[in-house]
Motif scaffolding. Structure first.
Motif, PDB file in Angstrom:
ATOM      1  N   THR A 126       0.845  -1.186   0.000  1.00 18.33           N
ATOM      2  CA  THR A 126       0.000   0.000   0.000  1.00 18.33           C
ATOM      3  C   THR A 126       0.881   1.237   0.000  1.00 18.33           C
ATOM      4  N   VAL A 127       0.497   2.210  -0.833  1.00 17.70           N
ATOM      5  CA  VAL A 127       1.251   3.451  -0.963  1.00 17.70           C
ATOM      6  C   VAL A 127       0.392   4.607  -0.447  1.00 17.70           C
ATOM      7  N   ALA A 128       0.939   5.404   0.458  1.00 11.65           N
ATOM      8  CA  ALA A 128       0.270   6.605   0.953  1.00 11.65           C
ATOM      9  C   ALA A 128       0.647   7.762   0.040  1.00 11.65           C
ATOM     10  N   VAL A 129      -0.376   8.361  -0.594  1.00 10.93           N
ATOM     11  CA  VAL A 129      -0.153   9.435  -1.569  1.00 10.93           C
ATOM     12  C   VAL A 129      -0.901  10.675  -1.102  1.00 10.93           C
ATOM     13  N   ASP A 130      -0.168  11.774  -0.897  1.00 12.10           N
ATOM     14  CA  ASP A 130      -0.805  13.033  -0.510  1.00 12.10           C
ATOM     15  C   ASP A 130      -1.542  13.627  -1.695  1.00 12.10           C
ATOM     16  N   ARG A 131      -2.707  14.202  -1.422  1.00 12.82           N
ATOM     17  CA  ARG A 131      -3.446  14.918  -2.459  1.00 12.82           C
ATOM     18  C   ARG A 131      -2.766  16.253  -2.712  1.00 12.82           C
ATOM     19  N   ARG A 132      -3.014  16.821  -3.868  1.00 12.98           N
ATOM     20  CA  ARG A 132      -2.373  18.085  -4.254  1.00 12.98           C
ATOM     21  C   ARG A 132      -2.780  19.253  -3.367  1.00 12.98           C
ATOM     22  N   PHE A 133      -4.040  19.278  -2.950  1.00 11.99           N
ATOM     23  CA  PHE A 133      -4.560  20.437  -2.246  1.00 11.99           C
ATOM     24  C   PHE A 133      -4.894  20.107  -0.796  1.00 11.99           C
ATOM     25  N   SER A 134      -4.899  21.140   0.019  1.00 13.48           N
ATOM     26  CA  SER A 134      -5.263  20.992   1.428  1.00 13.48           C
ATOM     27  C   SER A 134      -6.761  21.163   1.591  1.00 13.48           C
ATOM     28  N   ASP A 135      -7.278  20.678   2.714  1.00 10.88           N
ATOM     29  CA  ASP A 135      -8.700  20.866   2.995  1.00 10.88           C
ATOM     30  C   ASP A 135      -8.937  22.268   3.548  1.00 10.88           C
ATOM     31  N   ARG A 136     -10.147  22.534   3.985  1.00  6.97           N
ATOM     32  CA  ARG A 136     -10.511  23.873   4.484  1.00  6.97           C
ATOM     33  C   ARG A 136      -9.684  24.296   5.687  1.00  6.97           C
ATOM     34  N   ASN A 137      -9.207  23.325   6.459  1.00  3.17           N
ATOM     35  CA  ASN A 137      -8.405  23.630   7.643  1.00  3.17           C
ATOM     36  C   ASN A 137      -6.912  23.731   7.336  1.00  3.17           C
ATOM     37  N   GLY A 138      -6.552  23.623   6.070  1.00  2.00           N
ATOM     38  CA  GLY A 138      -5.150  23.705   5.677  1.00  2.00           C
ATOM     39  C   GLY A 138      -4.395  22.397   5.832  1.00  2.00           C
ATOM     40  N   GLU A 139      -5.110  21.308   6.122  1.00  2.00           N
ATOM     41  CA  GLU A 139      -4.468  20.008   6.281  1.00  2.00           C
ATOM     42  C   GLU A 139      -4.506  19.227   4.974  1.00  2.00           C
ATOM     43  N   ARG A 140      -3.428  18.543   4.680  1.00  2.93           N
ATOM     44  CA  ARG A 140      -3.367  17.721   3.470  1.00  2.93           C
ATOM     45  C   ARG A 140      -4.062  16.398   3.717  1.00  2.93           C
ATOM     46  N   GLN A 141      -4.787  15.944   2.720  1.00  5.90           N
ATOM     47  CA  GLN A 141      -5.461  14.656   2.774  1.00  5.90           C
ATOM     48  C   GLN A 141      -4.551  13.611   2.137  1.00  5.90           C
ATOM     49  N   THR A 142      -4.638  12.380   2.585  1.00  4.93           N
ATOM     50  CA  THR A 142      -3.810  11.294   2.061  1.00  4.93           C
ATOM     51  C   THR A 142      -4.704  10.157   1.602  1.00  4.93           C
ATOM     52  N   ASP A 143      -4.395   9.606   0.435  1.00  9.23           N
ATOM     53  CA  ASP A 143      -5.070   8.411  -0.061  1.00  9.23           C
ATOM     54  C   ASP A 143      -4.131   7.230   0.130  1.00  9.23           C
ATOM     55  N   PHE A 144      -4.702   6.079   0.479  1.00  8.91           N
ATOM     56  CA  PHE A 144      -3.928   4.861   0.677  1.00  8.91           C
ATOM     57  C   PHE A 144      -4.313   3.912  -0.450  1.00  8.91           C
ATOM     58  N   LEU A 145      -3.401   3.724  -1.397  1.00 10.21           N
ATOM     59  CA  LEU A 145      -3.685   2.973  -2.622  1.00 10.21           C
ATOM     60  C   LEU A 145      -3.021   1.604  -2.592  1.00 10.21           C
ATOM     61  N   ASP A 146      -3.818   0.564  -2.839  1.00 10.70           N
ATOM     62  CA  ASP A 146      -3.300  -0.802  -2.888  1.00 10.70           C
ATOM     63  C   ASP A 146      -2.664  -1.056  -4.244  1.00 10.70           C
ATOM     64  N   VAL A 147      -1.512  -1.723  -4.228  1.00 10.63           N
ATOM     65  CA  VAL A 147      -0.758  -2.026  -5.448  1.00 10.63           C
ATOM     66  C   VAL A 147      -0.421  -3.505  -5.454  1.00 10.63           C
ATOM     67  N   VAL A 148      -0.466  -4.116  -6.639  1.00  9.80           N
ATOM     68  CA  VAL A 148      -0.035  -5.495  -6.811  1.00  9.80           C
ATOM     69  C   VAL A 148       0.996  -5.526  -7.941  1.00  9.80           C
ATOM     70  N   ALA A 149       2.103  -6.225  -7.713  1.00  8.99           N
ATOM     71  CA  ALA A 149       3.161  -6.374  -8.711  1.00  8.99           C
ATOM     72  C   ALA A 149       3.393  -7.863  -8.937  1.00  8.99           C
ATOM     73  N   TRP A 150       3.716  -8.226 -10.159  1.00  9.98           N
ATOM     74  CA  TRP A 150       3.900  -9.630 -10.529  1.00  9.98           C
ATOM     75  C   TRP A 150       5.316  -9.901 -11.017  1.00  9.98           C
ATOM     76  N   LYS A 151       5.720 -11.144 -10.923  1.00 11.33           N
ATOM     77  CA  LYS A 151       6.972 -11.698 -11.466  1.00 11.33           C
ATOM     78  C   LYS A 151       8.188 -10.898 -11.015  1.00 11.33           C
ATOM     79  N   GLY A 152       9.017 -10.449 -11.964  1.00  7.19           N
ATOM     80  CA  GLY A 152      10.259  -9.756 -11.630  1.00  7.19           C
ATOM     81  C   GLY A 152      10.040  -8.457 -10.886  1.00  7.19           C
ATOM     82  N   THR A 153       8.978  -7.747 -11.238  1.00  4.88           N
ATOM     83  CA  THR A 153       8.672  -6.497 -10.533  1.00  4.88           C
ATOM     84  C   THR A 153       8.339  -6.784  -9.076  1.00  4.88           C
ATOM     85  N   ALA A 154       7.614  -7.871  -8.819  1.00  9.24           N
ATOM     86  CA  ALA A 154       7.278  -8.266  -7.453  1.00  9.24           C
ATOM     87  C   ALA A 154       8.542  -8.553  -6.648  1.00  9.24           C
ATOM     88  N   GLU A 155       9.460  -9.286  -7.225  1.00  6.17           N
ATOM     89  CA  GLU A 155      10.709  -9.616  -6.527  1.00  6.17           C
ATOM     90  C   GLU A 155      11.550  -8.369  -6.286  1.00  6.17           C
TER      91      GLU A 155
END
Length: 145
Positions: A30-59
């Protein structure tokens, strides 16, 4: 039609390497990726994105990346349906990695841009045998703006 995703962020945990019954390596993380913009309180939001890699990339990911490391993932978005342990139908959205690159040099903790080059002097190799080296940003006094 186009299905392309490029993300850059930090791993939330060590990648998990497994093998399918036919012995094909598969790595999930899982990769934590900050959004480009801050919310109304000036805080950055973060998305947690699931990733799957296969074969050589996985290793490659399981060998060279760990929790907290910056990673760049290029791939496509995939959805799949499954049934959970209680028999409920669920849907998963994940990025299937085609290419993975270092998001920072190993010697420092700061973010850098990465580009494909001729064999680098530091010998860092990415997935698929490609070579990577931090871009030389030059002296900021040379910038025209």
């Amino acid at each position: 039609m186009l299905n392309s995703a490029v993300i850059m962020g930090r791993l939330t945990a060590d990648p998990e390497l497994r093998q399918t019954p036919s012995k094909t390596p598969v790595c999930t993380f899982t990769v934590a990726v900050d959004r480009r913009f801050s919310d109304r309180n000036g805080e950055r939001q973060t998305d947690f994105l699931d990733v799957v890699a296969w074969k050589g990339t996985a290793e490659f990911v399981s060998q060279y990346f760990s929790k907290g490391k910056m990673i760049i993932v290029e791939g496509s978005v995939q959805t799949r349906s499954y049934e959970d342990r209680n028999g409920n139908k669920r849907k998963a959205v994940e990025i299937v990695a085609d290419n993975v690159q270092f998001g920072e040099p190993k010697s420092t903790g700061r973010d850098v841009n990465i580009r494909c080059e001729e064999p680098p002097q530091n010998g860092v190799r990415g997935s698929g045998g490609a070579s990577y080296k931090p871009m030389d940003t030059g002296d900021s006094d040379d910038l025209p703006f």
